[in-house]
Scaffold this active site. Structure first.
Site, PDB file in Angstrom:
ATOM      1  N   CYS A   1       0.071  -1.119   0.350  1.00  0.00           N
ATOM      2  CA  CYS A   1      -0.413  -0.015   0.130  1.00  0.00           C
ATOM      3  C   CYS A   1       1.233   1.597  -0.041  1.00  0.00           C
ATOM      4  O   CYS A   1      -0.255   2.238   0.123  1.00  0.00           O
ATOM      5  CB  CYS A   1      -0.918  -0.051   1.081  1.00  0.00           C
ATOM      6  SG  CYS A   1      -2.077  -1.514   1.733  1.00  0.00           S
TER       7      CYS A   1
ATOM      8  N   GLU B   1     -27.016  11.349   9.055  1.00  0.00           N
ATOM      9  CA  GLU B   1     -26.722  12.075  10.376  1.00  0.00           C
ATOM     10  C   GLU B   1     -24.963  12.131  10.002  1.00  0.00           C
ATOM     11  O   GLU B   1     -24.125  12.074  10.282  1.00  0.00           O
ATOM     12  CB  GLU B   1     -26.861  11.158  11.430  1.00  0.00           C
ATOM     13  CG  GLU B   1     -26.559  12.621  12.691  1.00  0.00           C
ATOM     14  CD  GLU B   1     -26.367  13.575  12.703  1.00  0.00           C
ATOM     15  OE1 GLU B   1     -27.695  14.093  11.765  1.00  0.00           O
ATOM     16  OE2 GLU B   1     -26.526  14.355  13.189  1.00  0.00           O
TER      17      GLU B   1
ATOM     18  N   HIS C   1     -12.594  -5.021  -3.349  1.00  0.00           N
ATOM     19  CA  HIS C   1     -11.380  -4.907  -3.000  1.00  0.00           C
ATOM     20  C   HIS C   1     -11.308  -4.214  -1.749  1.00  0.00           C
ATOM     21  O   HIS C   1     -11.720  -4.690  -0.286  1.00  0.00           O
ATOM     22  CB  HIS C   1     -10.389  -4.433  -3.686  1.00  0.00           C
ATOM     23  CG  HIS C   1      -8.733  -4.500  -2.985  1.00  0.00           C
ATOM     24  ND1 HIS C   1      -7.907  -4.229  -3.933  1.00  0.00           N
ATOM     25  CD2 HIS C   1      -8.562  -3.878  -2.030  1.00  0.00           C
ATOM     26  CE1 HIS C   1      -6.750  -3.981  -3.192  1.00  0.00           C
ATOM     27  NE2 HIS C   1      -6.942  -4.254  -1.683  1.00  0.00           N
TER      28      HIS C   1
END
Ligand SMILES: CSCCC(=O)C(=O)COP(=O)(O)O
Ligand SMILES: [Zn+2]
EC number: 4.2.1.109
Length: 259
Positions: free
Chosen positions: A83, A126, A176
């Site tokens: 990542c 909300e 994913h």
């Protein structure tokens, strides 16, 4: 910052990443070694390693990177998270203080509600208020990019999505998961929780036949159906909901919603 204003020791970021990985594992966001976590402290970026059970990571296994994404230190027996280039995109383009990647089932399902959609949209809930710069009546929009065989190959599309959606705090990856960032780890975590709620809400609203992309049903200029009951809108509510100013709304017909 500590109570006296001094920057916290680096161990704080390492320990926080381990703590958050355990928390995200418990939520189902990081099972099977999926997902990831990164925190920026000063000019130093901390990232979890790749391909390990994220809930068992120890502070000594966290990688340290400079602000350009070059590894400064890290455990020799582990690899940096796949990542990393995606986390770096959020640091560079958004000035993020923390970035996380979740494999939440809700996030994944939100990307297949409409497989042809390039964005996820939701309004009038909300929890939208938990996303920076958004109010209840706003349309929250999260871009969706297509998945690739390798996580790191998502970086170009994620970068393009971040640039194209300056208000977004997240990017979904089809089939994913999702990348979420914030000014701090607290904000990244809060926004990830609010987004996950909204993804789940959309999935459940679809099952109930409720359109999550439109404001509540409106019968007239100042009457709405809320919670299955007709309710007269209070002063200002109709305007805030966009009644009479051309905002798309769900309309009640003999056939019910959407007719
Ligand atoms: C079964 S997880 C597949 C890899 C992935 O999608 C992921 O998020 C984990 O990447 P990392 O390199 O940080 O382990
Ligand atoms: Zn992933």
């Amino acid at each position: 910052m500590s109570a006296n204003g001094a920057p916290p020791p680096a161990d704080d970021a390492r320990e926080r990443i381990c703590e958050l990985c355990r928390l995200f594992y418990d939520k189902g966001w990081a099972s099977g070694t999926g997902g990831g976590m990164s925190i920026k402290q000063g000019d130093t970026i901390y990232m979890a390693p790749s391909g390990v059970q994220k809930e068992r990571i120890q502070p000594g296994e966290i990688f340290e990177l400079d602000s350009q994404g070059a590894v400064v230190t890290g455990p020799s027996h582990l690899k940096l998270s796949q990542c990393a280039p995606l986390f770096m995109a959020a640091y560079t383009l958004r000035g993020a203080g923390a970035v996380l990647h979740s494999h939440s089932l809700n996030a994944m399902l939100a990307t297949v509600l409409d497989e042809s959609a390039s964005e996820f949209r939701i309004t009038c809930l909300e929890m939208i208020k938990g996303i920076k710069g958004h109010g209840y009546h706003d349309h929250l929009v999260v871009p969706i990019i297509e998945n690739t065989a390798h996580e790191c190959d998502l970086a170009d599309d994620l970068t393009a999505a971040i640039k194209a959606y300056p208000k977004a705090a997240a990017v979904l990856v089809r089939r994913h998961g999702v990348y979420v960032w914030g000014d701090s780890w607290v904000q990244a975590k809060t926004q990830a929780e609010c987004l996950d709620y909204l993804f789940e809400a959309a999935v459940r609203m679809k099952q109930l036949g409720i359109d999550w992309t439109k404001p509540p049903l409106v019968l007239g200029s100042d009457v709405a159906v809320m919670g299955g009951k007709k309710r007269k809108l209070e002063n200002g509510e109709a305007a805030a909901a966009g009644v009479g100013v051309g905002v798309e709304q769900q309309v009640v017909s003999d056939r019910g919603m959407g007719g």
